[in-house]
Structure formats: C-alpha cells, structure tokens
Design an enzyme around this catalytic site. Sequence first.
Site, PDB file in Angstrom:
ATOM      1  CD  GLU A   1      49.502  34.140  37.665  1.00  0.00           C
ATOM      2  OE1 GLU A   1      49.721  34.867  36.676  1.00  0.00           O
ATOM      3  OE2 GLU A   1      49.054  32.984  37.562  1.00  0.00           O
TER       4      GLU A   1
ATOM      5  CD  GLU B   1      44.569  32.385  38.436  1.00  0.00           C
ATOM      6  OE1 GLU B   1      44.913  32.271  37.237  1.00  0.00           O
ATOM      7  OE2 GLU B   1      44.607  33.464  39.065  1.00  0.00           O
TER       8      GLU B   1
END
Length: 469
Positions: free
Chosen positions: A165, A369
């Site tokens: 991320e 995720e």
Amino acid sequence: MQYSKLKPFPEDFLWGGSTSAYQIEGAWNNDGKGPSVIDMANHVEGVTDFKVTSDHYHHYKQDIALLAEMGFKAYRFSVAWTRIYPDGFSEINEKGIEFYNKLIDELLFYNIEPILTMYHFDLPYGLEKEGGWSNRKTVDAFEQYAETLFTHFGDRVKYWLTINEQNMMILHGSSIGTSSQDEENPQKDLYQQNHHMLVAQAKAMILCHRMLPDARIGPAPNIATIYPASSKPEDILAADTYAAIRNWLYLDVAVHGHYNATAWAYLEERGYTPIMEGDDMDILQQGKPDFIAFNYYTSQTVGESTGGEADYSHTGDQHETIGEPGAYRGSVNGNLRKTEFGWEIDPVGFRTILREIYSRYRLPLIVTENGLGAYDKLEEGDIVNDPYRIDFLRQHIEQIQLAITDGVEVFGFSPWSAIDLVSTHQGASKRYGFVYVNRDEFDIKDLRRIRKKSFYWYQKLIETNGKEM
Ligand code: BG6
C-alpha cells in the site's frame, strides 16, 4: 452481466490469509531487532502499541499449525526490515534471518506457499533519521535489503511483494503512522518519497528477475473502485481524476514504467513533481512485475470539486474518501452499508475493480487483503461467533468467482487477517482474523489462540475449492 453457469476457481488457486510483521509479531526489540518508524511514532491514544501484538514471534509454530488446519494453500506475511538490518542498512542481524528461515520452513513443512511482503509500513528508524524516503540513500538501502532477502530466502520463496500500500502511505500517511519529513512543503516531499519508492520497487523487481529466474514478483497497492457521485459529466470526470491519483499513478509506473498522464498533470499543477535522477526513467521501464497483488476493502465515491473547503467530506482514515479542493469532492455512497468503523461495504465494486485492473494491465491478479474489522466477543466455552465476517467474505469471494467468469485471471485470495493482530491505528479490539487471540487492548492475558466460527467456514470453503461457502 449475468451467467447461467459460473467458472470454477482454478484447481491450484491460492487460498490463504495475510498479516504484517509489526502488527502480528511483537518482540519489537528482541534478538537484535532495530526500531522502525512504527515503533517510534507517537502513539494513538486509547489503543495499544505494537510491542507485543499477537506475539507471533514466539507463537509462530502454533499459528502456522492453525493455518494448516484451515487448509491454507498460501500465507502472506511481511519481513520486518529492522530484524534483518536493525538500522536499515549497515549490518545484517543473523537472528532475523534465522527467524524467517524457521518461519518459511514451517510453512513449507505444511505445503503452504509463502508470499513474502518485503516492506509493510515499517521503515527502519535508522533510515528515517537520515530523511527516510526523502533521501535517495533509502533507495540503495532497499535494494541491498532486497538482495539480502533474495539471497537467503529465494531458494524457497517463489512469490514476492515489494511494498504494501505505497499509495496509502502517500495519501494517508498520518493515519498509518508514516508521514512526510518536510514541514514547508509536505506534499511535494511526499511525492518525492513516492518517486523514490517507485524506483526502489523497480530495482527490486529487476534484481529479483536477475537472481531468481523462477520467482514471481509484484507490487501490492490498495486499489478501489471510484464512483462518480452522480451521472453528471463533471462528477464522472472528477472520479476519473481521483482514480488516476489514487490508483493508476502507482500501477502505471509499476507495470508500464511511466507516470499516468492525469496524475502527472495534477502533480505539475500543484508543484509536486518529483526530482528525477538521470537513469530513473530507464529503471522504471526495466522493472516489470509478473503479477499484480492488490488490497481491497471498499469503494470510494467523489464528485466535482467546489474549489473550496466544502470538498472535504470529513476527516477519514485510509479507507474513507476525503476530498481535495480543485480536484474532487469527497462523497458517500448512499447505496452501501458501512462497517462498524465507517468503511463502505461493496462486494460488487470488487468485481468491477478486478475487471478494470485486468483489462488495463493484463497481468494475473492476487488479492492480498480484504476483510472485516469488528469487535468480536469471546463467549463462554471459547466460542467466537462472527457471522458478519463470514457474510462479508462470502459476498466478496462470490464476486471473485464472477470476475473469473468474466475472464479475469485471479490466482489467489489472501484475506486480512490470517489470525487476529493489531490494527494500524485502531488497536487490538478491532479484529480481522479467523483465529481469536485472547488479549485486550491493554491486558495481554494469555494470548491463547481460539478458532472462530469463520475458521471452520473458511476451512470448508478451501476444502471444496470455493464450491461450498
Ligand atoms: C490495510 C493495511 O490498509 O488495511 C493493513 O495494509 C491494515 O496493514 C488493514 O491493518 C486494515 O486497516 P486497519 O486500519 O483496520 O488496521
């Protein structure tokens, strides 16, 4: 598109679960580990720190046995850079290498494919003190760290993720605990950091292909479907602008080696363009991923900018939309329910984004995720009933199967989180795992591992390769 018959999940589909080092390991200063930016960050009041977390460092065997019992085909974990290089760059800490060797061997013992994230938010504090990602030296340190990981673990690890991320660190660094160094022009500095990370990532991909021809490597950004607040053309344009800044900037550079044109125009307009060194563009061109890993929790909705403060819908964390005057106005999507923590729940948006990423880049996809944070309750007799988590995951997995039927190549699903761990900024009580870890926010208790209802549900789903959910 509706189908009379869905395509099955591929036979070798990687069903798994994810964690990150600083959120699960604990042992924050054991066996030579150095401090990271997370260890040194000002702590969010009212929630626990990351010193003990789920103490996976001392429970990894038991934890991996539980993953094996669930039938995991893969496990995504991150290496704490500061266990390998305590200050980020000078000396290798053999104890750190030893820990991950044991962890990887334990996974392979159960035929669980290790998926290794090289860097998940926890930059070594030793590098941060020298400017962190603002300093080009960190690019070299990352390359050296990558080489060390490939050398020591490359004989057994086939799937590598570079940076978790990166887009959220740039856009929401303050809620994650990773922020800019420069007080005068923090945004410009952030995009300089961003550029350095992109170059570091490309170098790691080049190195991986050179050192480990059979391995596969990819980036791991957080990618969300971006909706326009209405069908008004100006709202649609604003959604396109935001998608470029939030999603495509990161994937265009990772895959094509060039900056997205809309995102670049935004950087130019704001005076945020990064300084590049001579061969940066060549490096970005040469570093190619073999697949795209991405995290998906929610979609986001934006409208046309009003040009002023009214664009900020609210203050939010990494999964809520905050507007930006002159670019897009943060909005909410009235069609969607929200989690207890205010994140919009959007399984259909998941299918949309799977399609969009695949049609843009034509690379195999893995979801690294996806999941539901909730205040689970431990009941008498060690029972944790979490039907809400099962519903959330089921609805998202159904959409993966629809996307596969749409023709998208998806080779794995690794939800957040394999077992309970500490949230980025909302403590230990916000739980995501299939396994409950018996601790409270500030009382470590006995850290006992307890199978939740979702544990048995996921076990069945894996056993039937997604046929029974
Ligand atoms: C992702 C991160 O943004 O979301 C994880 O990669 C994080 O580290 C997860 O834990 C869930 O977010 P949170 O804030 O609920 O922990």
